[in-house]
Scaffold this motif. Sequence first.
Motif, PDB file in Angstrom:
ATOM      1  N   PHE A   5     -11.636  20.529   8.704  1.00 41.67           N
ATOM      2  CA  PHE A   5     -12.481  19.430   9.163  1.00 41.67           C
ATOM      3  C   PHE A   5     -12.597  18.329   8.127  1.00 41.67           C
ATOM      4  N   ILE A   6     -12.203  18.595   6.897  1.00 36.79           N
ATOM      5  CA  ILE A   6     -12.281  17.582   5.838  1.00 36.79           C
ATOM      6  C   ILE A   6     -11.419  16.377   6.194  1.00 36.79           C
ATOM      7  N   GLN A   7     -10.275  16.623   6.819  1.00 36.77           N
ATOM      8  CA  GLN A   7      -9.380  15.525   7.194  1.00 36.77           C
ATOM      9  C   GLN A   7     -10.011  14.609   8.238  1.00 36.77           C
ATOM     10  N   VAL A   8     -10.970  15.135   8.988  1.00 34.19           N
ATOM     11  CA  VAL A   8     -11.638  14.336  10.006  1.00 34.19           C
ATOM     12  C   VAL A   8     -12.712  13.444   9.386  1.00 34.19           C
ATOM     13  N   ILE A   9     -13.435  13.991   8.394  1.00 35.62           N
ATOM     14  CA  ILE A   9     -14.559  13.233   7.837  1.00 35.62           C
ATOM     15  C   ILE A   9     -14.192  12.413   6.607  1.00 35.62           C
ATOM     16  N   CYS A  10     -13.004  12.670   6.033  1.00 37.73           N
ATOM     17  CA  CYS A  10     -12.611  11.955   4.819  1.00 37.73           C
ATOM     18  C   CYS A  10     -11.141  11.540   4.925  1.00 37.73           C
ATOM     19  N   LYS A  11     -10.854  10.330   4.546  1.00 39.95           N
ATOM     20  CA  LYS A  11      -9.473   9.826   4.608  1.00 39.95           C
ATOM     21  C   LYS A  11      -8.808   9.775   3.232  1.00 39.95           C
ATOM     22  N   ASN A  12      -9.568  10.061   2.175  1.00 42.93           N
ATOM     23  CA  ASN A  12      -9.043  10.041   0.817  1.00 42.93           C
ATOM     24  C   ASN A  12      -8.120  11.247   0.618  1.00 42.93           C
ATOM     25  N   LYS A  13      -6.838  10.978   0.386  1.00 49.92           N
ATOM     26  CA  LYS A  13      -5.843  12.046   0.291  1.00 49.92           C
ATOM     27  C   LYS A  13      -6.090  12.964  -0.906  1.00 49.92           C
ATOM     28  N   VAL A  27      -9.033  13.774  -2.192  1.00 49.30           N
ATOM     29  CA  VAL A  27     -10.131  14.666  -1.818  1.00 49.30           C
ATOM     30  C   VAL A  27      -9.617  15.766  -0.883  1.00 49.30           C
ATOM     31  N   ILE A  28      -8.780  15.393   0.058  1.00 46.06           N
ATOM     32  CA  ILE A  28      -8.223  16.376   0.993  1.00 46.06           C
ATOM     33  C   ILE A  28      -7.390  17.414   0.248  1.00 46.06           C
ATOM     34  N   ARG A  29      -6.562  16.971  -0.701  1.00 45.71           N
ATOM     35  CA  ARG A  29      -5.736  17.904  -1.480  1.00 45.71           C
ATOM     36  C   ARG A  29      -6.603  18.839  -2.323  1.00 45.71           C
ATOM     37  N   VAL A  30      -7.648  18.295  -2.932  1.00 44.69           N
ATOM     38  CA  VAL A  30      -8.545  19.122  -3.741  1.00 44.69           C
ATOM     39  C   VAL A  30      -9.266  20.142  -2.863  1.00 44.69           C
ATOM     40  N   MET A  31      -9.685  19.732  -1.679  1.00 43.73           N
ATOM     41  CA  MET A  31     -10.364  20.653  -0.770  1.00 43.73           C
ATOM     42  C   MET A  31      -9.410  21.758  -0.301  1.00 43.73           C
ATOM     43  N   HIS A  32      -8.147  21.414  -0.079  1.00 48.29           N
ATOM     44  CA  HIS A  32      -7.158  22.444   0.272  1.00 48.29           C
ATOM     45  C   HIS A  32      -7.027  23.445  -0.869  1.00 48.29           C
ATOM     46  N   MET A  33      -7.019  22.932  -2.100  1.00 45.57           N
ATOM     47  CA  MET A  33      -6.906  23.815  -3.255  1.00 45.57           C
ATOM     48  C   MET A  33      -8.134  24.724  -3.366  1.00 45.57           C
ATOM     49  N   ILE A  34      -9.306  24.190  -3.126  1.00 47.10           N
ATOM     50  CA  ILE A  34     -10.531  25.002  -3.168  1.00 47.10           C
ATOM     51  C   ILE A  34     -10.495  26.059  -2.069  1.00 47.10           C
ATOM     52  N   ALA A  35     -10.061  25.673  -0.878  1.00 47.73           N
ATOM     53  CA  ALA A  35      -9.950  26.642   0.222  1.00 47.73           C
ATOM     54  C   ALA A  35      -8.956  27.746  -0.132  1.00 47.73           C
ATOM     55  N   THR A  36      -7.862  27.384  -0.774  1.00 54.83           N
ATOM     56  CA  THR A  36      -6.877  28.387  -1.184  1.00 54.83           C
ATOM     57  C   THR A  36      -7.456  29.311  -2.241  1.00 54.83           C
ATOM     58  N   SER A  84       1.362  25.410  -5.322  1.00 51.07           N
ATOM     59  CA  SER A  84       1.835  24.241  -4.586  1.00 51.07           C
ATOM     60  C   SER A  84       0.725  23.198  -4.436  1.00 51.07           C
ATOM     61  N   ASP A  85      -0.489  23.646  -4.113  1.00 48.32           N
ATOM     62  CA  ASP A  85      -1.635  22.730  -3.995  1.00 48.32           C
ATOM     63  C   ASP A  85      -1.920  22.046  -5.331  1.00 48.32           C
ATOM     64  N   PHE A  86      -1.865  22.821  -6.406  1.00 47.72           N
ATOM     65  CA  PHE A  86      -2.120  22.273  -7.742  1.00 47.72           C
ATOM     66  C   PHE A  86      -1.068  21.227  -8.089  1.00 47.72           C
ATOM     67  N   ARG A  87       0.180  21.530  -7.782  1.00 51.40           N
ATOM     68  CA  ARG A  87       1.259  20.566  -8.031  1.00 51.40           C
ATOM     69  C   ARG A  87       1.042  19.285  -7.231  1.00 51.40           C
ATOM     70  N   ASP A  88       0.621  19.433  -5.977  1.00 54.49           N
ATOM     71  CA  ASP A  88       0.369  18.255  -5.133  1.00 54.49           C
ATOM     72  C   ASP A  88      -0.752  17.388  -5.694  1.00 54.49           C
ATOM     73  N   VAL A  89      -1.830  18.042  -6.157  1.00 54.00           N
ATOM     74  CA  VAL A  89      -2.957  17.287  -6.728  1.00 54.00           C
ATOM     75  C   VAL A  89      -2.510  16.574  -8.000  1.00 54.00           C
ATOM     76  N   CYS A  90      -1.763  17.279  -8.847  1.00 55.67           N
ATOM     77  CA  CYS A  90      -1.299  16.662 -10.097  1.00 55.67           C
ATOM     78  C   CYS A  90      -0.340  15.503  -9.832  1.00 55.67           C
ATOM     79  N   SER A  91       0.577  15.688  -8.901  1.00 52.19           N
ATOM     80  CA  SER A  91       1.529  14.616  -8.617  1.00 52.19           C
ATOM     81  C   SER A  91       0.835  13.420  -7.976  1.00 52.19           C
ATOM     82  N   ALA A  92      -0.189  13.665  -7.175  1.00 56.23           N
ATOM     83  CA  ALA A  92      -0.945  12.560  -6.574  1.00 56.23           C
ATOM     84  C   ALA A  92      -1.706  11.797  -7.656  1.00 56.23           C
ATOM     85  N   ASN A  93      -2.270  12.528  -8.608  1.00 56.27           N
ATOM     86  CA  ASN A  93      -2.987  11.872  -9.705  1.00 56.27           C
ATOM     87  C   ASN A  93      -2.038  11.068 -10.580  1.00 56.27           C
TER      88      ASN A  93
END
Length: 178
Positions: free
Chosen positions: A81-89, A91-100, A159-168
């Motif tokens: 549901f984070i993707q619905v309430i937030c458009k910041n990519k 934040v979405i990547r970090v939330m995916h990492m927390i969920a994982t 993979s999530d960590f790599r995505d967050v780092c590459s986005a940063n």
Amino acid sequence: MNKLLGIMAAIDRGLAFIIKPVVVFISLAVAIMLAYGIFTRAVLNAPVFGLEELVLLGAMWLYMLGAVLASRERSHLSADFIQVICKNKTVIRVMHMIATLISLFMAFMFATWSFDLLAWGVSKGQTSTVLKLPWYFSQGSLFFASVLFIFYLFRDLISDFRDVCSANQAVAEAEKQY
């Protein structure tokens, strides 16, 4: 990090090569056993004793291996549901990492519980009623699946960590240009 993901991808391919045919075989075996059991009971009026035990054993392994395949493909149920309430990519990547991370913690808890159950089943030596199959045959499916859940969730976390780092890094490089 990419090298570790490459090694994990190779292990994953090997696991999938083994698990997918096993799932097909167990699915066919359970379907045939169920049909045979229904036929003998309804038409021949002669139930096959012990058939339910084999179906239960197959169903346990089928369910757990199916869950492993869903975890492998990241197609299991999730509440994104984070993707619905937030458009910041980011934040979405970090939330995916927390969920994982939460899922990984839960998988460790499941592995601990299933190992204890398996050890208890082996020590008690309980068997099924008709065929005298050890209960740890079906309990082993829980532990096997939990170990693979941990493997796939660890892969997903990397993979999530790599995505967050590459986005940063991409954001930092974009900021340098201005």
